[in-house]
Design a protein around this motif. Structure first.
Motif, PDB file in Angstrom:
ATOM      1  N   LEU A 113       0.817  -1.215   0.000  1.00 14.48           N
ATOM      2  CA  LEU A 113       0.000   0.000   0.000  1.00 14.48           C
ATOM      3  C   LEU A 113       0.849   1.263   0.000  1.00 14.48           C
ATOM      4  O   LEU A 113       0.464   2.286  -0.571  1.00 14.48           O
ATOM      5  CB  LEU A 113      -0.934   0.000   1.217  1.00 14.48           C
ATOM      6  N   ARG A 114       2.026   1.199   0.624  1.00 17.53           N
ATOM      7  CA  ARG A 114       2.897   2.378   0.669  1.00 17.53           C
ATOM      8  C   ARG A 114       3.322   2.787  -0.741  1.00 17.53           C
ATOM      9  O   ARG A 114       3.387   3.974  -1.063  1.00 17.53           O
ATOM     10  CB  ARG A 114       4.141   2.083   1.515  1.00 17.53           C
ATOM     11  N   GLY A 115       3.600   1.802  -1.579  1.00 17.47           N
ATOM     12  CA  GLY A 115       3.954   2.113  -2.953  1.00 17.47           C
ATOM     13  C   GLY A 115       2.807   2.782  -3.676  1.00 17.47           C
ATOM     14  O   GLY A 115       3.004   3.731  -4.452  1.00 17.47           O
ATOM     15  N   GLY A 116       1.587   2.318  -3.423  1.00 15.31           N
ATOM     16  CA  GLY A 116       0.427   2.923  -4.054  1.00 15.31           C
ATOM     17  C   GLY A 116       0.197   4.354  -3.596  1.00 15.31           C
ATOM     18  O   GLY A 116      -0.100   5.242  -4.401  1.00 15.31           O
ATOM     19  N   VAL A 117       0.358   4.599  -2.304  1.00 20.29           N
ATOM     20  CA  VAL A 117       0.140   5.949  -1.774  1.00 20.29           C
ATOM     21  C   VAL A 117       1.165   6.926  -2.340  1.00 20.29           C
ATOM     22  O   VAL A 117       0.822   8.034  -2.784  1.00 20.29           O
ATOM     23  CB  VAL A 117       0.201   5.925  -0.234  1.00 20.29           C
ATOM     24  N   VAL A 118       2.438   6.533  -2.337  1.00 17.09           N
ATOM     25  CA  VAL A 118       3.474   7.422  -2.877  1.00 17.09           C
ATOM     26  C   VAL A 118       3.270   7.623  -4.370  1.00 17.09           C
ATOM     27  O   VAL A 118       3.466   8.731  -4.893  1.00 17.09           O
ATOM     28  CB  VAL A 118       4.882   6.842  -2.577  1.00 17.09           C
ATOM     29  N   GLY A 119       2.862   6.577  -5.083  1.00 16.05           N
ATOM     30  CA  GLY A 119       2.567   6.728  -6.502  1.00 16.05           C
ATOM     31  C   GLY A 119       1.446   7.716  -6.753  1.00 16.05           C
ATOM     32  O   GLY A 119       1.493   8.511  -7.696  1.00 16.05           O
ATOM     33  N   ALA A 120       0.411   7.692  -5.894  1.00 13.76           N
ATOM     34  CA  ALA A 120      -0.708   8.624  -6.044  1.00 13.76           C
ATOM     35  C   ALA A 120      -0.268  10.053  -5.756  1.00 13.76           C
ATOM     36  O   ALA A 120      -0.677  11.004  -6.448  1.00 13.76           O
ATOM     37  CB  ALA A 120      -1.845   8.219  -5.109  1.00 13.76           C
ATOM     38  N   ILE A 121       0.581  10.239  -4.724  1.00 18.56           N
ATOM     39  CA  ILE A 121       1.081  11.578  -4.408  1.00 18.56           C
ATOM     40  C   ILE A 121       1.895  12.132  -5.572  1.00 18.56           C
ATOM     41  O   ILE A 121       1.737  13.297  -5.974  1.00 18.56           O
ATOM     42  CB  ILE A 121       1.944  11.538  -3.127  1.00 18.56           C
ATOM     43  N   ALA A 122       2.788  11.298  -6.118  1.00 18.58           N
ATOM     44  CA  ALA A 122       3.608  11.731  -7.241  1.00 18.58           C
ATOM     45  C   ALA A 122       2.742  12.084  -8.442  1.00 18.58           C
ATOM     46  O   ALA A 122       3.009  13.051  -9.165  1.00 18.58           O
ATOM     47  CB  ALA A 122       4.609  10.632  -7.601  1.00 18.58           C
ATOM     48  N   THR A 123       1.692  11.303  -8.662  1.00 19.14           N
ATOM     49  CA  THR A 123       0.787  11.567  -9.781  1.00 19.14           C
ATOM     50  C   THR A 123       0.061  12.890  -9.603  1.00 19.14           C
ATOM     51  O   THR A 123      -0.157  13.634 -10.575  1.00 19.14           O
ATOM     52  CB  THR A 123      -0.230  10.422  -9.916  1.00 19.14           C
ATOM     53  N   MET A 124      -0.290  13.219  -8.370  1.00 19.08           N
ATOM     54  CA  MET A 124      -0.984  14.488  -8.125  1.00 19.08           C
ATOM     55  C   MET A 124      -0.123  15.671  -8.532  1.00 19.08           C
ATOM     56  O   MET A 124      -0.629  16.684  -9.049  1.00 19.08           O
ATOM     57  CB  MET A 124      -1.367  14.589  -6.642  1.00 19.08           C
ATOM     58  N   SER A 172       8.976   8.947   6.092  1.00 17.23           N
ATOM     59  CA  SER A 172       9.783   8.701   4.888  1.00 17.23           C
ATOM     60  C   SER A 172       8.903   8.714   3.649  1.00 17.23           C
ATOM     61  O   SER A 172       9.264   9.300   2.619  1.00 17.23           O
ATOM     62  CB  SER A 172      10.518   7.362   5.004  1.00 17.23           C
ATOM     63  N   ALA A 173       7.719   8.088   3.731  1.00 20.62           N
ATOM     64  CA  ALA A 173       6.812   8.089   2.588  1.00 20.62           C
ATOM     65  C   ALA A 173       6.279   9.488   2.314  1.00 20.62           C
ATOM     66  O   ALA A 173       6.150   9.908   1.150  1.00 20.62           O
ATOM     67  CB  ALA A 173       5.647   7.123   2.835  1.00 20.62           C
ATOM     68  N   GLY A 174       5.986  10.241   3.372  1.00 20.90           N
ATOM     69  CA  GLY A 174       5.476  11.589   3.179  1.00 20.90           C
ATOM     70  C   GLY A 174       6.504  12.526   2.573  1.00 20.90           C
ATOM     71  O   GLY A 174       6.208  13.285   1.640  1.00 20.90           O
ATOM     72  N   ILE A 175       7.734  12.465   3.078  1.00 23.65           N
ATOM     73  CA  ILE A 175       8.795  13.333   2.545  1.00 23.65           C
ATOM     74  C   ILE A 175       9.124  12.973   1.111  1.00 23.65           C
ATOM     75  O   ILE A 175       9.253  13.839   0.240  1.00 23.65           O
ATOM     76  CB  ILE A 175      10.047  13.249   3.446  1.00 23.65           C
ATOM     77  N   TRP A 176       9.255  11.682   0.857  1.00 26.06           N
ATOM     78  CA  TRP A 176       9.588  11.263  -0.518  1.00 26.06           C
ATOM     79  C   TRP A 176       8.426  11.541  -1.477  1.00 26.06           C
ATOM     80  O   TRP A 176       8.645  11.957  -2.620  1.00 26.06           O
ATOM     81  CB  TRP A 176       9.956   9.775  -0.541  1.00 26.06           C
ATOM     82  N   GLY A 177       7.205  11.344  -0.998  1.00 27.08           N
ATOM     83  CA  GLY A 177       6.061  11.679  -1.834  1.00 27.08           C
ATOM     84  C   GLY A 177       6.028  13.159  -2.174  1.00 27.08           C
ATOM     85  O   GLY A 177       5.706  13.549  -3.310  1.00 27.08           O
ATOM     86  N   MET A 178       6.372  14.015  -1.190  1.00 23.76           N
ATOM     87  CA  MET A 178       6.426  15.460  -1.445  1.00 23.76           C
ATOM     88  C   MET A 178       7.442  15.785  -2.537  1.00 23.76           C
ATOM     89  O   MET A 178       7.161  16.558  -3.471  1.00 23.76           O
ATOM     90  CB  MET A 178       6.800  16.196  -0.164  1.00 23.76           C
TER      91      MET A 178
END
Length: 677
Positions: A113-124, A172-178
């Motif tokens: 799920l972490r991969g999906g969440v970061v992928g969605a953030i990057a897509t946004m 880590s997921a939040g910072i990298w997603g940002m």
């Protein structure tokens, strides 16, 4: 006729490598899009119902209703009743790309799920970086987010102090997603917008100059080669969605997904075909046209490749019809069913869309009928073409059983599988190789309690749980072992049917049982057999550059080497040809192992093997390329050790490359495990 002198053996591999790479890309794209097709359908239905030219307004006007459409306007985002943007725009701008990005990220991070969440953030980030539907951006940023997050997590795996896992993982997921969202906003969004504008200009040029039908020249053959996912989901879906957002429809959604050409082809077989092809065509047509599973007609084309002309003609007709009527779909029709096509067609395009399907089917039918009648004396091999399709696809087809008359093995399994027999005509060549390959795969699956042996069909007894044979021998095997599960294969070295067998063995839900007693006339694994004895493969029986140019000449060349070695008389060579006429000895992976019939075993004075390499490659029939021919004369069982070694070599790309590069007979003997003793 001699083969062209400029044939390079690496070129076919390079072309195959490119095709496989594109297939993998297409699979990745489709794995992001297909799980979200329901969202595309929902958006398409909402658009079809609630926009200003949608079904509700048109039906209301048709019945003379002149009142307000406040709620419809509110949802559709148009007219006096609109409040904000409605629901149509935000779905295509945000929902669909984010779903694709989430799916791509999760796919690249082992369904995490972490991969999906970061992928969605990057897509946004990509979505907000441009004003075009960001499907291409989602297909890039989503997988990038999931893959990069997986790599980052691996850096500090098992190094986090107990109790701090949630803190580290979330931050880590939040910072990298940002950071990825910023990258998407600054780089991906503008790049995709520029690419979409260029691609849109190309499409407009083709449409304005009536050149779009020419795309069928490439699309229809690409579909049969399983490149359709890369074309449809990588090109037509993103561009078509952007076009539909701007104009309310897109012709691009019907270039690949039009079910008309496939229907016309199958109807032609139903009327003018012969044998199994004719009998199976009506059922295949129903699956293709209504079910939307287009791959079911691919074997019919592979069986008679000239029929691709009929599909191209039909595809061009369908595209031209949509051009004339200015028709298209609101959203992708996936699967390519006539039901999905009609649902996604706007009211103004309904006539053109239906005519494009009907006329493309009619043109394909007429051209295919003419081609079938021209070759009416030719025999078709639908089972072989189906096996080729599965090999090309890289996995078994969910609809193959409709064509071959047999379903998955699991459909007939009534007891746990403990004993498997790989049977062939003579029980010494094809079956030994296939049994060796299958034995290794079942052992790798952790089921060492399951025995895999090889036998001649004449030696079969009805005590095996599962019997594997070449497709041409399946009926004979069923007569001798009616209570067993039967699986037929065409490619002995890498058949997709082996996946089916392994699944059946590993998913029977039973506890491993003690290994049953192996019959005396069966051939167990190499661990139970003594090492080969005698000069099985002499240096004089190895030819590094064969003279043959046809299958028949190659069998003779390999057989004459066995004769020269004193292992067999000249009559044995004719028995090798007789064996080939009954069942092909092509094993797959560029290898053929011709050998005599079971009745010819009495001619063999001693066991021997010959090896002939054909750098220019041969056609073993049905387009099966062959680079190595191994002739077999097996009096007893001692040649089986060598065949197991041969199977291992030809499943190993590095070892096969060594054989391909060998310059001396000694090198060939070394690769094959020192079989000359």
């Amino acid at each position: 006729m001699s083969a062209p002198t400029d044939v390079h053996p690496a070129r076919g591999r390079e072309r195959g490598g490119v095709r496989v790479a594109v297939q993998k890309l297409g699979t990745a794209l489709s794995n992001m899009v297909l799980p979200n097709i329901a969202a595309f359908i929902a958006w398409g239905l909402i658009t079809a119902l609630f926009i200003e030219v949608g079904w509700i307004v048109l039906i209301g006007k048709a019945f003379g209703y002149e009142g307000g459409y406040g709620f419809v306007e509110h949802l559709g985002g148009w007219g006096a009743g609109a409040d904000g943007t409605g629901i149509v725009g935000p779905m295509i701008t945000y929902l669909l790309p984010i779903l694709i990005g989430y799916t791509g990220g999760r796919m690249m991070y082992d369904d995490n799920l972490r991969g999906g969440v970061v992928g969605a953030i990057a897509t946004m980030g990509a979505i907000t970086g441009a004003d075009v539907p960001m499907f291409l951006g989602a297909m890039v940023m989503g997988p990038l987010g999931g893959w990069s997050m997986k790599k980052l997590d691996a850096l500090w795996a098992d190094r986090i102090r107990p109790g701090f896992e949630m803190l580290v993982n979330n931050f880590s997921a939040g910072i990298w997603g940002m950071l990825l969202a910023i990258l998407g906003f600054v780089v991906a969004g503008p790049f995709v917008a520029a690419f979409s504008r260029v691609a849109g200009d190309v499409v407009d040029f083709l449409v304005e100059n009536s050149l779009l039908p020419l795309t069928s020249i490439f699309v229809e053959p690409a579909k049969v080669l399983f490149l359709n996912n890369a074309i449809n989901h990588g090109i037509f879906t993103p561009l078509g969605t952007a076009q539909a957002d701007a104009t309310g429809k897109s012709i691009l959604f019907l270039i690949e997904a039009n079910p008309g050409p496939g229907l016309g082809l199958l109807l032609a077989f139903a009327v003018f075909g012969t044998g199994v092809a004719r009998a199976s065509a009506p059922g295949a047509a129903l699956i293709q046209f209504v079910g939307g599973i287009h791959e079911i007609y691919f074997p019919y084309v592979l069986m008679k490749p000239r029929l691709i002309l009929a599909l191209i003609a039909g595809g061009m007709t369908g595209v031209a019809t949509n051009l004339v009527f200015d028709s298209g779909l609101r959203a992708p029709a996936a699967p390519g069913s006539i039901i999905a096509v009609i649902i996604q067609a706007p009211v103004s395009s309904l006539l053109g869309v239906i005519l494009s399907v009907v006329l493309s089917a009619l043109v394909t039918f007429l051209v295919a009928a003419a081609l079938l009648r021209l070759g009416k004396d030719e025999d078709g091999d639908l089972a072989g073409a189906t096996a080729s399709m599965e090999t090309m696809k890289g996995k078994r087809s969910s609809v193959a059983g409709t064509l071959t008359g047999g379903g998955a093995a699991t459909a007939t399994a009534t007891r746990p599988i403990r004993s498997i027999v790989f049977a062939c005509d003579a029980g010494m060549g094809s079956s030994a190789m296939g049994a060796s390959v299958l034995r290794r795969r079942i052992k790798a699956a952790g089921r060492e309690d399951v025995t895999v042996v090889n036998k001649a069909i004449s030696s079969l007894t009805d005590d095996a749980d599962l019997v594997v044979t070449h497709r041409d021998l399946a009926e004979r095997a069923r007569q001798r072992t009616p209570s067993a599960v039967h699986v037929s294969v065409d490619d002995f070295m890498a058949s997709p049917r082996y996946d089916e067998i392994v699944d059946l063995v590993t998913q029977d839900g039973a506890e491993p049982a003690p290994s049953p007693t192996v019959p005396a006339d069966a051939q167990p694994g190499s661990q139970d057999r003594p090492a080969p004895s005698g000069n099985l493969l002499a240096k004089e029986a190895i030819v590094l550059s064969g003279r043959a140019r046809t299958r028949e000449e190659a069998i003779t060349e390999a057989g004459e080497l066995l004769v020269a070695s004193g292992a067999v008389p000249p009559e044995y060579v004719e028995a090798m040809h007789e064996r080939e006429r009954s069942v092909s000895t092509h094993m797959g992976n560029l290898l053929a192992i011709p050998h005599g019939t079971n009745e010819a075993k009495g001619l063999i004075t001693r066991t021997a093997i010959s090896v002939v390499r054909y750098p220019q490659r041969l056609d073993w029939g049905g387009g099966k390329e062959t680079e190595f021919v191994i002739g077999i004369a097996g009096a007893g069982d001692d040649h089986l050790e060598v065949l197991q070694r041969v199977a291992e070599v030809f499943l190993d790309e590095e070892q096969t490359a060594r054989l391909r590069a060998a310059t001396t007979a000694e090198e060939v003997q070394e690769v094959l495990g020192g079989v000359s003793v």
